[in-house]
Motif scaffolding. Structure first.
Motif, PDB file in Angstrom:
ATOM      1  N   GLN A 215       0.936   3.257   5.942  1.00  0.00           N
ATOM      2  CA  GLN A 215       1.985   2.488   6.729  1.00  0.00           C
ATOM      3  C   GLN A 215       2.927   1.798   6.066  1.00  0.00           C
ATOM      4  OE1 GLN A 215       0.865  -1.263   8.579  1.00  0.00           O
ATOM      5  NE2 GLN A 215       1.218   0.034  10.660  1.00  0.00           N
ATOM      6  N   PHE A 216       3.995   2.035   6.470  1.00  0.00           N
ATOM      7  CA  PHE A 216       5.275   1.377   5.714  1.00  0.00           C
ATOM      8  C   PHE A 216       5.724   0.277   6.576  1.00  0.00           C
ATOM      9  CE2 PHE A 216       5.487   5.882   4.586  1.00  0.00           C
ATOM     10  CZ  PHE A 216       5.893   5.979   3.004  1.00  0.00           C
TER      11      PHE A 216
ATOM     12  N   VAL B  84       3.898  -1.449   1.569  1.00  0.00           N
ATOM     13  CA  VAL B  84       2.995  -0.380   2.383  1.00  0.00           C
ATOM     14  C   VAL B  84       1.603  -0.908   2.570  1.00  0.00           C
ATOM     15  CG1 VAL B  84       4.460   1.601   1.466  1.00  0.00           C
ATOM     16  CG2 VAL B  84       2.445   0.637   0.051  1.00  0.00           C
TER      17      VAL B  84
ATOM     18  N   LEU C 270       9.839  -4.927   1.344  1.00  0.00           N
ATOM     19  CA  LEU C 270       9.346  -3.514   1.749  1.00  0.00           C
ATOM     20  C   LEU C 270       8.060  -3.491   0.965  1.00  0.00           C
ATOM     21  CD1 LEU C 270      12.419  -1.058   0.743  1.00  0.00           C
ATOM     22  CD2 LEU C 270      11.658  -2.086   3.085  1.00  0.00           C
TER      23      LEU C 270
ATOM     24  N   THR D 244       6.936  -1.292  11.369  1.00  0.00           N
ATOM     25  CA  THR D 244       6.068  -0.730  10.743  1.00  0.00           C
ATOM     26  C   THR D 244       6.324   0.713  11.208  1.00  0.00           C
ATOM     27  OG1 THR D 244       4.346  -0.923  12.476  1.00  0.00           O
ATOM     28  CG2 THR D 244       4.064  -2.405  10.633  1.00  0.00           C
ATOM     29  N   SER D 245       6.015   1.742  10.472  1.00  0.00           N
ATOM     30  CA  SER D 245       6.070   2.970  10.593  1.00  0.00           C
ATOM     31  C   SER D 245       5.044   3.682   9.608  1.00  0.00           C
ATOM     32  CB  SER D 245       7.410   3.624  10.267  1.00  0.00           C
ATOM     33  OG  SER D 245       7.498   5.281  10.318  1.00  0.00           O
TER      34      SER D 245
ATOM     35  N   ASN E 130       5.878   6.847   8.635  1.00  0.00           N
ATOM     36  CA  ASN E 130       6.740   7.864   8.032  1.00  0.00           C
ATOM     37  C   ASN E 130       7.631   7.123   6.617  1.00  0.00           C
ATOM     38  OD1 ASN E 130       5.937  10.031   9.944  1.00  0.00           O
ATOM     39  ND2 ASN E 130       7.159   9.017  11.261  1.00  0.00           N
ATOM     40  N   SER E 131       8.119   6.289   7.097  1.00  0.00           N
ATOM     41  CA  SER E 131       9.222   5.728   5.958  1.00  0.00           C
ATOM     42  C   SER E 131       9.444   4.153   6.389  1.00  0.00           C
ATOM     43  CB  SER E 131      10.315   6.421   6.054  1.00  0.00           C
ATOM     44  OG  SER E 131      11.099   6.245   7.423  1.00  0.00           O
ATOM     45  N   TRP E 132      10.218   3.443   5.514  1.00  0.00           N
ATOM     46  CA  TRP E 132      10.611   2.250   5.355  1.00  0.00           C
ATOM     47  C   TRP E 132      11.618   2.194   6.542  1.00  0.00           C
ATOM     48  CZ3 TRP E 132       9.574   2.701  -0.117  1.00  0.00           C
ATOM     49  CH2 TRP E 132       8.442   1.914  -0.513  1.00  0.00           C
ATOM     50  N   GLU E 133      12.793   3.496   6.572  1.00  0.00           N
ATOM     51  CA  GLU E 133      13.981   3.299   7.312  1.00  0.00           C
ATOM     52  C   GLU E 133      13.329   3.360   8.930  1.00  0.00           C
ATOM     53  OE1 GLU E 133      13.367   5.471   4.778  1.00  0.00           O
ATOM     54  OE2 GLU E 133      14.920   5.186   3.309  1.00  0.00           O
ATOM     55  N   ASP E 134      12.393   4.212   9.296  1.00  0.00           N
ATOM     56  CA  ASP E 134      11.748   4.174  10.495  1.00  0.00           C
ATOM     57  C   ASP E 134      11.172   2.940  10.804  1.00  0.00           C
ATOM     58  OD1 ASP E 134      12.445   6.639  10.837  1.00  0.00           O
ATOM     59  OD2 ASP E 134      10.308   7.633  10.707  1.00  0.00           O
TER      60      ASP E 134
END
Length: 72
Positions: free
Chosen positions: A59-60, A50, A48, A17-18, A20-24
């Protein structure tokens, strides 16, 4: 000594989880999983999504299938 060509891998699912982004979120999942799983090889993002609160993304979440090699 010849390198063994046959190997056995296990796949386990984790969710990162992040805010900021899915990448994070994906990076977080791999970072935490690598503390307890050795010799990680591949991480496949399988989903993916949110989390939404009050009409805003808060949250992503990235679901990953992680593979790692079994010790011989």
């Amino acid at each position: 000594m010849a390198k063994e060509s046959n190997a056995v891998y296990r796949v386990t699912e984790v969710i990162g989880t992040s805010a900021n982004s899915w990448e994070d979120a994906a990076r977080s999942a791999v970072k935490v999983a690598s503390k307890s799983l050795r010799d990680l090889r591949i991480a496949e993002i399988t989903k993916l999504d949110v989390k939404i609160e009050d009409g805003k993304v808060v949250q992503f979440r990235a679901r990953l299938a992680l593979s790692f090699k079994y010790d011989a």
